[in-house]
Design an enzyme around this catalytic site. Sequence first.
Site, PDB file in Angstrom:
ATOM      1  N   ASP A 274       0.845  -1.203   0.000  1.00 21.07           N
ATOM      2  CA  ASP A 274       0.000   0.000   0.000  1.00 21.07           C
ATOM      3  C   ASP A 274       0.879   1.251   0.000  1.00 21.07           C
ATOM      4  O   ASP A 274       0.656   2.186  -0.780  1.00 21.07           O
ATOM      5  CB  ASP A 274      -0.902   0.062   1.249  1.00 21.07           C
ATOM      6  CG  ASP A 274      -1.866  -1.101   1.387  1.00 21.07           C
ATOM      7  OD1 ASP A 274      -3.072  -0.885   1.349  1.00 21.07           O
ATOM      8  OD2 ASP A 274      -1.403  -2.265   1.543  1.00 21.07           O
TER       9      ASP A 274
ATOM     10  N   THR B 295      -7.402  -4.633   0.578  1.00 23.74           N
ATOM     11  CA  THR B 295      -6.178  -5.161   1.214  1.00 23.74           C
ATOM     12  C   THR B 295      -6.425  -6.553   1.806  1.00 23.74           C
ATOM     13  O   THR B 295      -5.534  -7.411   1.796  1.00 23.74           O
ATOM     14  CB  THR B 295      -5.677  -4.185   2.301  1.00 23.74           C
ATOM     15  OG1 THR B 295      -5.549  -2.900   1.703  1.00 23.74           O
ATOM     16  CG2 THR B 295      -4.328  -4.589   2.855  1.00 23.74           C
TER      17      THR B 295
ATOM     18  N   ASP C 279     -12.575   4.599  -2.548  1.00 19.14           N
ATOM     19  CA  ASP C 279     -13.098   3.242  -2.728  1.00 19.14           C
ATOM     20  C   ASP C 279     -14.095   3.152  -3.882  1.00 19.14           C
ATOM     21  O   ASP C 279     -14.546   2.040  -4.217  1.00 19.14           O
ATOM     22  CB  ASP C 279     -13.794   2.763  -1.442  1.00 19.14           C
ATOM     23  CG  ASP C 279     -12.809   2.300  -0.381  1.00 19.14           C
ATOM     24  OD1 ASP C 279     -11.696   1.877  -0.751  1.00 19.14           O
ATOM     25  OD2 ASP C 279     -13.165   2.368   0.818  1.00 19.14           O
TER      26      ASP C 279
ATOM     27  N   ILE D  20      -3.929   0.185  -2.646  1.00 18.58           N
ATOM     28  CA  ILE D  20      -4.399  -1.207  -2.700  1.00 18.58           C
ATOM     29  C   ILE D  20      -5.798  -1.225  -2.097  1.00 18.58           C
ATOM     30  O   ILE D  20      -5.968  -1.121  -0.883  1.00 18.58           O
ATOM     31  CB  ILE D  20      -3.500  -2.201  -1.932  1.00 18.58           C
ATOM     32  CG1 ILE D  20      -2.112  -2.288  -2.578  1.00 18.58           C
ATOM     33  CG2 ILE D  20      -4.154  -3.600  -1.925  1.00 18.58           C
ATOM     34  CD1 ILE D  20      -1.194  -3.340  -1.965  1.00 18.58           C
ATOM     35  N   ASP D  21      -6.782  -1.321  -2.978  1.00 18.43           N
ATOM     36  CA  ASP D  21      -8.160  -1.459  -2.504  1.00 18.43           C
ATOM     37  C   ASP D  21      -8.399  -2.954  -2.348  1.00 18.43           C
ATOM     38  O   ASP D  21      -7.985  -3.740  -3.199  1.00 18.43           O
ATOM     39  CB  ASP D  21      -9.104  -0.855  -3.545  1.00 18.43           C
ATOM     40  CG  ASP D  21     -10.552  -0.954  -3.110  1.00 18.43           C
ATOM     41  OD1 ASP D  21     -10.816  -0.850  -1.897  1.00 18.43           O
ATOM     42  OD2 ASP D  21     -11.414  -1.142  -3.991  1.00 18.43           O
TER      43      ASP D  21
ATOM     44  N   GLU E 257      -5.347   7.256   0.437  1.00 18.33           N
ATOM     45  CA  GLU E 257      -5.774   6.565   1.653  1.00 18.33           C
ATOM     46  C   GLU E 257      -4.695   6.552   2.739  1.00 18.33           C
ATOM     47  O   GLU E 257      -5.002   6.641   3.917  1.00 18.33           O
ATOM     48  CB  GLU E 257      -6.188   5.113   1.324  1.00 18.33           C
ATOM     49  CG  GLU E 257      -6.593   4.363   2.584  1.00 18.33           C
ATOM     50  CD  GLU E 257      -7.271   3.034   2.345  1.00 18.33           C
ATOM     51  OE1 GLU E 257      -7.260   2.537   1.212  1.00 18.33           O
ATOM     52  OE2 GLU E 257      -7.808   2.500   3.333  1.00 18.33           O
TER      53      GLU E 257
ATOM     54  N   ASP F 125      -6.539   5.008  -4.138  1.00 21.66           N
ATOM     55  CA  ASP F 125      -6.473   3.866  -3.221  1.00 21.66           C
ATOM     56  C   ASP F 125      -5.376   2.947  -3.750  1.00 21.66           C
ATOM     57  O   ASP F 125      -5.551   2.256  -4.741  1.00 21.66           O
ATOM     58  CB  ASP F 125      -7.813   3.125  -3.152  1.00 21.66           C
ATOM     59  CG  ASP F 125      -7.845   2.163  -1.967  1.00 21.66           C
ATOM     60  OD1 ASP F 125      -6.766   1.819  -1.450  1.00 21.66           O
ATOM     61  OD2 ASP F 125      -8.954   1.759  -1.558  1.00 21.66           O
TER      62      ASP F 125
HETATM   63  P1  AMP Z   1     -14.617  -4.422  -0.321  1.00 24.22           P
HETATM   64  O1  AMP Z   1     -13.356  -4.979  -0.880  1.00 24.22           O
HETATM   65  O2  AMP Z   1     -15.691  -4.244  -1.337  1.00 24.22           O
HETATM   66  O3  AMP Z   1     -15.077  -5.194   0.894  1.00 24.22           O
HETATM   67  O4  AMP Z   1     -14.301  -2.957   0.127  1.00 24.22           O
HETATM   68  C1  AMP Z   1     -13.115  -2.628   0.741  1.00 24.22           C
HETATM   69  C2  AMP Z   1     -13.255  -1.287   1.378  1.00 24.22           C
HETATM   70  O5  AMP Z   1     -14.287  -1.292   2.324  1.00 24.22           O
HETATM   71  C3  AMP Z   1     -12.034  -0.856   2.135  1.00 24.22           C
HETATM   72  O6  AMP Z   1     -11.162  -0.148   1.287  1.00 24.22           O
HETATM   73  C4  AMP Z   1     -12.581   0.016   3.258  1.00 24.22           C
HETATM   74  O7  AMP Z   1     -12.273   1.380   3.056  1.00 24.22           O
HETATM   75  C5  AMP Z   1     -14.090  -0.176   3.161  1.00 24.22           C
HETATM   76  N1  AMP Z   1     -14.777  -0.373   4.437  1.00 24.22           N
HETATM   77  C6  AMP Z   1     -14.237  -0.524   5.669  1.00 24.22           C
HETATM   78  N2  AMP Z   1     -15.219  -0.635   6.605  1.00 24.22           N
HETATM   79  C7  AMP Z   1     -16.391  -0.540   5.956  1.00 24.22           C
HETATM   80  C8  AMP Z   1     -17.766  -0.556   6.378  1.00 24.22           C
HETATM   81  N3  AMP Z   1     -18.115  -0.707   7.642  1.00 24.22           N
HETATM   82  N4  AMP Z   1     -18.717  -0.400   5.413  1.00 24.22           N
HETATM   83  C9  AMP Z   1     -18.381  -0.256   4.121  1.00 24.22           C
HETATM   84  N5  AMP Z   1     -17.102  -0.239   3.676  1.00 24.22           N
HETATM   85  C10 AMP Z   1     -16.112  -0.374   4.572  1.00 24.22           C
HETATM   86 MG    MG Z   2     -10.077   0.642  -0.301  1.00 23.80          MG
END
Ligand code: AMP
Ligand code: MG
Length: 351
Positions: free
Chosen positions: A45, A138, A292, A135-136, A68, A133
């Site tokens: 990241d 992670t 994100d 690394i989205d 981020e 971002d």
């Molecule tokens: P995903 O890979 O779709 O699960 O999304 C990853 C992203 O979800 C991360 O980069 C976080 O910034 C974000 N995230 C963290 N906590 C939450 C939450 N409570 N609700 C929604 N998104 C979140």
């Molecule tokens: Mg992310």
Amino acid sequence: MSYRKERRVAELAVQRAALLTQRVFHEKAKGTLSKDDKSPVTIGDFGAQALIIHAIRRSFPTDEIVGEEEASSLRENKALADQIWRLVNSTKLEDEAAEEQIGGPIKSQREMLQAIDEGQSPGGSRGRTWALDPIDGTLGFLRGGQYAVCLALIVDGHIKVGVLACPNLPVDDSAPLSADVANESGEGRGVLFSAVLGSGAKSRPLSRGALEKSESIHMKDVPNITHATFCESVEAGHSSHSDQAGIAKKLGITGQSVRMDSQAKYGSIARGAGDLYLRLPVRADYQEKIWDHAAGDLIVREAGGHVTDVEGRRLDFSLGRTLKENKGVIAAPKAVHEHVLDAVRSVLDSK
Ligand code: AMP
Ligand code: MG
């Protein structure tokens, strides 16, 4: 405006950063730290954020950047900073002209830490802001699955350019999504998606040097919603699997959802490998982060989709670092979006 230069710099910068993340992906020890919000961050990241900000700074020195990560924990951890510097210092595109277009190497570890810290802009409704971002997903990255390197340019609150690298998605746009996509990596993988507002969305294989040839991508027609494939997060803590299952049921969708981490979900529906992306909030007080969603939102819209929150409002990227006026995400082809939203409302109203 065509944003040709912005698109090119963003694509190359993201491609170079993806090379760095792929090196870390194949290492057992990923230098993982826990952030204040308990979410993990790796040397990948930090390294990817440094390389991308360095590239943006070279071409667009006065632009703002909402990234981020920040470097304070590295300033207190010399061993980790050294490790990241070795990675950053040894990652470059194999094509000299391409590497030159994104500013060549970072000169020193000090400059690298400074670059990481240049992602602290508050964002907002005025001027040019990049949302990054590095690394989205992670958690997917650590599990050996899907993740994405994401960059978007927002001008006066509107997304103009979006770029996503998904190193573990199949290169083939028409490869159907398997339920195992969350755990897949290896040969025949690595896609770079991009879009410019008003100019359509494209995909191309990720490369190690210059950009490969691109193809236009489009969302699939969905003549029968009951056959639609819907994507959702792997993490039940990021979106409500039970609400999403309720919506699928309401729509008559019988197939299993495809779970995958990161904005790879947006890329997958934009190229018609899947049809819908549902992200129902799990916590009323959570504010989605602009990094994100910015790149994915534009790529899906330019591929023929519509992206809103659960109340049918477009995502508003003009309000700072978070989407504070939106709850959740519903992304679908334009022709069926309203129908999907009706099912969302009906499930949420019955709670
Ligand atoms: P995903 O890979 O779709 O699960 O999304 C990853 C992203 O979800 C991360 O980069 C976080 O910034 C974000 N995230 C963290 N906590 C939450 C939450 N409570 N609700 C929604 N998104 C979140
Ligand atoms: Mg992310």
